[in-house]
Scaffold this motif. Structure first.
Motif, PDB file in Angstrom:
ATOM      1  N   MET A   1       1.579   0.591  -2.424  1.00 49.09           N
ATOM      2  CA  MET A   1       1.098  -0.520  -3.214  1.00 49.09           C
ATOM      3  C   MET A   1       2.101  -1.663  -3.103  1.00 49.09           C
ATOM      4  O   MET A   1       3.293  -1.467  -3.277  1.00 49.09           O
ATOM      5  CB  MET A   1       0.940  -0.082  -4.670  1.00 49.09           C
ATOM      6  N   THR A   2       1.583  -2.836  -2.841  1.00 50.27           N
ATOM      7  CA  THR A   2       2.428  -4.015  -2.725  1.00 50.27           C
ATOM      8  C   THR A   2       2.276  -4.859  -3.985  1.00 50.27           C
ATOM      9  O   THR A   2       1.162  -5.167  -4.404  1.00 50.27           O
ATOM     10  CB  THR A   2       2.005  -4.853  -1.500  1.00 50.27           C
ATOM     11  N   LEU A   3       3.388  -5.208  -4.574  1.00 53.52           N
ATOM     12  CA  LEU A   3       3.376  -6.078  -5.742  1.00 53.52           C
ATOM     13  C   LEU A   3       3.650  -7.497  -5.300  1.00 53.52           C
ATOM     14  O   LEU A   3       4.431  -7.729  -4.380  1.00 53.52           O
ATOM     15  CB  LEU A   3       4.437  -5.629  -6.751  1.00 53.52           C
TER      16      LEU A   3
END
Length: 172
Positions: free
Chosen positions: A1-3
Motif C-alpha cells: 500500500m502506498t501512502l
C-alpha cells in the motif's frame, strides 16, 4: 500500500447514494458527513448539536444503520447509502414515523426531531424493542432537551404496533 500526502487544497471525489439518488462530489479529507450535508448539499434537516457524538441531533441512516453524522468523515463513506430526514418521505407522503411524531406531538422545539426520527426508524427496523423500557434504552443516544420523551416513546410504539400488529403497552 502506498501512502500519499494531500495538498492543502486537494479534494477527494466520492460517490454516495443520498436519499435514493447518486451524488458525486469532491470533498476535503477533513469534512464530516454532517458538514457535507448541511454546508455543501443544503440538507439542513440534520442538526448540529454537540458536534461530539453525544446528543444524537445529527443522526442519519448509513447503509440502514443509525449513526452520528458528526463523527463520520465523508471520505470514509464513499459508496455508502445515506438517508437523512429529507429522504424518509416518499412521493410526498410522510414516513410512518414522521406521521406518528406529529400525531403524538413527540417534539417541542423540534431541534432534535430529525435525529430522533432517523434513530427511531432504524430502531424499528432492528426489531429489538419490545417494551417501553427497551425503546427508552435503545433511544438513549438521542437527547431531547425539551423532555418530550414520553411522546417520542408513544410515537415509536405506535409504529411498532402498526408494523407488527402487537398491542401497545398501557400508558405509564
Amino acid at each position: 500500500m502506498t501512502l500519499r500526502t494531500l495538498a492543502p487544497d486537494e479534494k477527494i471525489e466520492i460517490t454516495l447514494g443520498l436519499n435514493g439518488r447518486p451524488v458525486h462530489i469532491e470533498v476535503d479529507a477533513a469534512t464530516t458527513l454532517l458538514d457535507l450535508l448541511r454546508n455543501h448539499l443544503a440538507l439542513t434537516g440534520t442538526k448540529k448539536g454537540c458536534d461530539h457524538g453525544q446528543c444524537g441531533a445529527c443522526t442519519v441512516l448509513i447503509d440502514g444503520e443509525r449513526m452520528n453524522s458528526c463523527l463520520k468523515l465523508a471520505v470514509m463513506l464513499d459508496g455508502s447509502d445515506i438517508t437523512t430526514i429529507e429522504g424518509l418521505a416518499e412521493d410526498g407522503a410522510l414516513h410512518p414515523m414522521q406521521r406518528a411524531f406529529i400525531e403524538r406531538d413527540a417534539f417541542q422545539c423540534g431541534y432534535c426531531t430529525p435525529g430522533q426520527i432517523c434513530s427511531a426508524v432504524a430502531l424499528v427496523a432492528e426489531g429489538r424493542a419490545h417494551s417501553r423500557d427497551e425503546i427508552r434504552e435503545l433511544m438513549s443516544g438521542n437527547i431531547c432537551r425539551c423532555g418530550a420523551y414520553p411522546n417520542i416513546v408513544d410515537a415509536i410504539e405506535d409504529v411498532i404496533a402498526q408494523q407488527t400488529g402487537h398491542m401497545r403497552e398501557a400508558a405509564e
